[in-house]
Motif scaffolding. Structure first.
Motif, short mmCIF file in Angstrom:
data_model
loop_
_atom_site.label_atom_id
_atom_site.label_comp_id
_atom_site.label_asym_id
_atom_site.label_seq_id
_atom_site.Cartn_x
_atom_site.Cartn_y
_atom_site.Cartn_z
N GLU A 1 0.83 -1.18 -0.55
CA GLU A 1 -0.31 0.35 0.27
C GLU A 1 0.99 0.95 -0.57
O GLU A 1 1.88 1.42 0.39
CB GLU A 1 -0.97 -0.12 1.39
CG GLU A 1 0.20 0.53 2.48
CD GLU A 1 -1.34 0.21 3.96
OE1 GLU A 1 -2.54 -0.08 3.48
OE2 GLU A 1 -0.57 -0.12 5.01
N TYR A 2 0.16 2.89 -0.54
CA TYR A 2 0.84 3.78 -0.45
C TYR A 2 -0.26 4.52 -1.01
O TYR A 2 -0.85 4.36 -0.95
CB TYR A 2 2.19 3.79 -1.46
CG TYR A 2 1.43 4.09 -2.84
CD1 TYR A 2 1.22 5.11 -2.91
CD2 TYR A 2 1.54 2.62 -4.15
CE1 TYR A 2 0.90 5.14 -5.30
CE2 TYR A 2 1.24 2.94 -4.82
CZ TYR A 2 1.00 3.87 -5.32
OH TYR A 2 0.53 3.87 -6.68
N PHE A 3 0.27 5.58 0.14
CA PHE A 3 -0.67 7.12 0.17
C PHE A 3 -0.31 8.61 -0.01
O PHE A 3 1.07 8.38 0.34
CB PHE A 3 -1.55 7.23 1.55
CG PHE A 3 -1.99 6.28 2.48
CD1 PHE A 3 -3.20 5.87 1.82
CD2 PHE A 3 -1.22 4.93 2.98
CE1 PHE A 3 -3.70 4.91 1.91
CE2 PHE A 3 -2.33 3.90 3.22
CZ PHE A 3 -3.26 3.47 2.51
N ILE A 4 -0.49 8.84 -0.77
CA ILE A 4 0.49 10.07 -1.58
C ILE A 4 -0.79 11.44 -1.04
O ILE A 4 -1.77 11.16 -1.37
CB ILE A 4 0.06 10.55 -3.19
CG1 ILE A 4 0.79 8.78 -3.72
CG2 ILE A 4 1.09 11.77 -3.37
CD1 ILE A 4 1.51 9.14 -5.16
N ASP B 1 3.11 7.40 -10.06
CA ASP B 1 2.21 8.44 -10.27
C ASP B 1 2.55 9.42 -10.71
O ASP B 1 1.78 10.31 -10.76
CB ASP B 1 1.62 7.43 -9.33
CG ASP B 1 0.91 6.20 -9.47
OD1 ASP B 1 1.18 5.53 -10.47
OD2 ASP B 1 0.53 5.71 -8.73
N ILE B 2 3.16 9.75 -9.41
CA ILE B 2 3.37 11.67 -9.63
C ILE B 2 4.29 12.41 -9.77
O ILE B 2 3.45 13.21 -10.83
CB ILE B 2 5.14 11.94 -7.60
CG1 ILE B 2 4.03 11.11 -6.33
CG2 ILE B 2 4.81 13.21 -7.72
CD1 ILE B 2 4.68 11.27 -5.25
N MET C 1 -4.54 11.80 -10.34
CA MET C 1 -4.74 12.98 -9.43
C MET C 1 -4.45 13.98 -10.22
O MET C 1 -4.14 14.09 -10.84
CB MET C 1 -3.91 12.96 -8.16
CG MET C 1 -2.23 12.24 -8.31
SD MET C 1 -1.14 12.31 -7.33
CE MET C 1 0.34 11.58 -8.60
N GLU C 2 -4.80 15.75 -9.42
CA GLU C 2 -4.49 16.50 -10.32
C GLU C 2 -3.21 17.03 -9.91
O GLU C 2 -2.85 17.01 -8.41
CB GLU C 2 -5.30 17.37 -10.49
CG GLU C 2 -6.09 17.34 -8.83
CD GLU C 2 -7.38 18.13 -8.72
OE1 GLU C 2 -7.05 18.78 -8.33
OE2 GLU C 2 -8.20 17.96 -9.43
N GLU C 3 -2.64 17.71 -10.46
CA GLU C 3 -0.88 18.42 -9.32
C GLU C 3 -1.65 19.44 -8.68
O GLU C 3 -2.40 20.38 -8.20
CB GLU C 3 -0.30 19.40 -10.60
CG GLU C 3 0.66 19.86 -9.92
CD GLU C 3 2.19 20.21 -11.10
OE1 GLU C 3 2.87 20.06 -11.40
OE2 GLU C 3 1.13 20.34 -12.68
#
Length: 71
Positions: free
Chosen positions: A24-27, A62-63, A69-71
């Motif tokens: 798992e990961y969370f940004i 992903d970043i 996701m949006e910037e």
């Protein structure tokens, strides 16, 4: 859960916080959740393959691509 700070190389070059662990990961950016990947099984990845190191690399990818996701 380990935490890693990462600055995007393209675009506005914001700094993101990545919390990651086995499978798992969370940004986050500026205290706001940008993306979560909470279950390796949902992506078709075997749990033993979803190492913390792989999760960190996936989050960084992903970043850089702004996947989901949006910037």
């Amino acid at each position: 859960m380990p935490v890693y700070e990462y600055t995007r190389r393209a675009g506005k070059q914001y700094t993101y916080t990545i919390e990651y662990d086995q499978g798992e990961y969370f940004i986050h950016r500026d205290g706001q959740m940008k993306k979560s990947f909470p279950d390796a099984m949902a992506s078709g990845m075997a749990p033993h393959e979803a190492t913390p190191d792989l999760m960190l690399r996936m989050a960084i990818a992903d970043i850089e691509a702004l996947n989901g996701m949006e910037e």
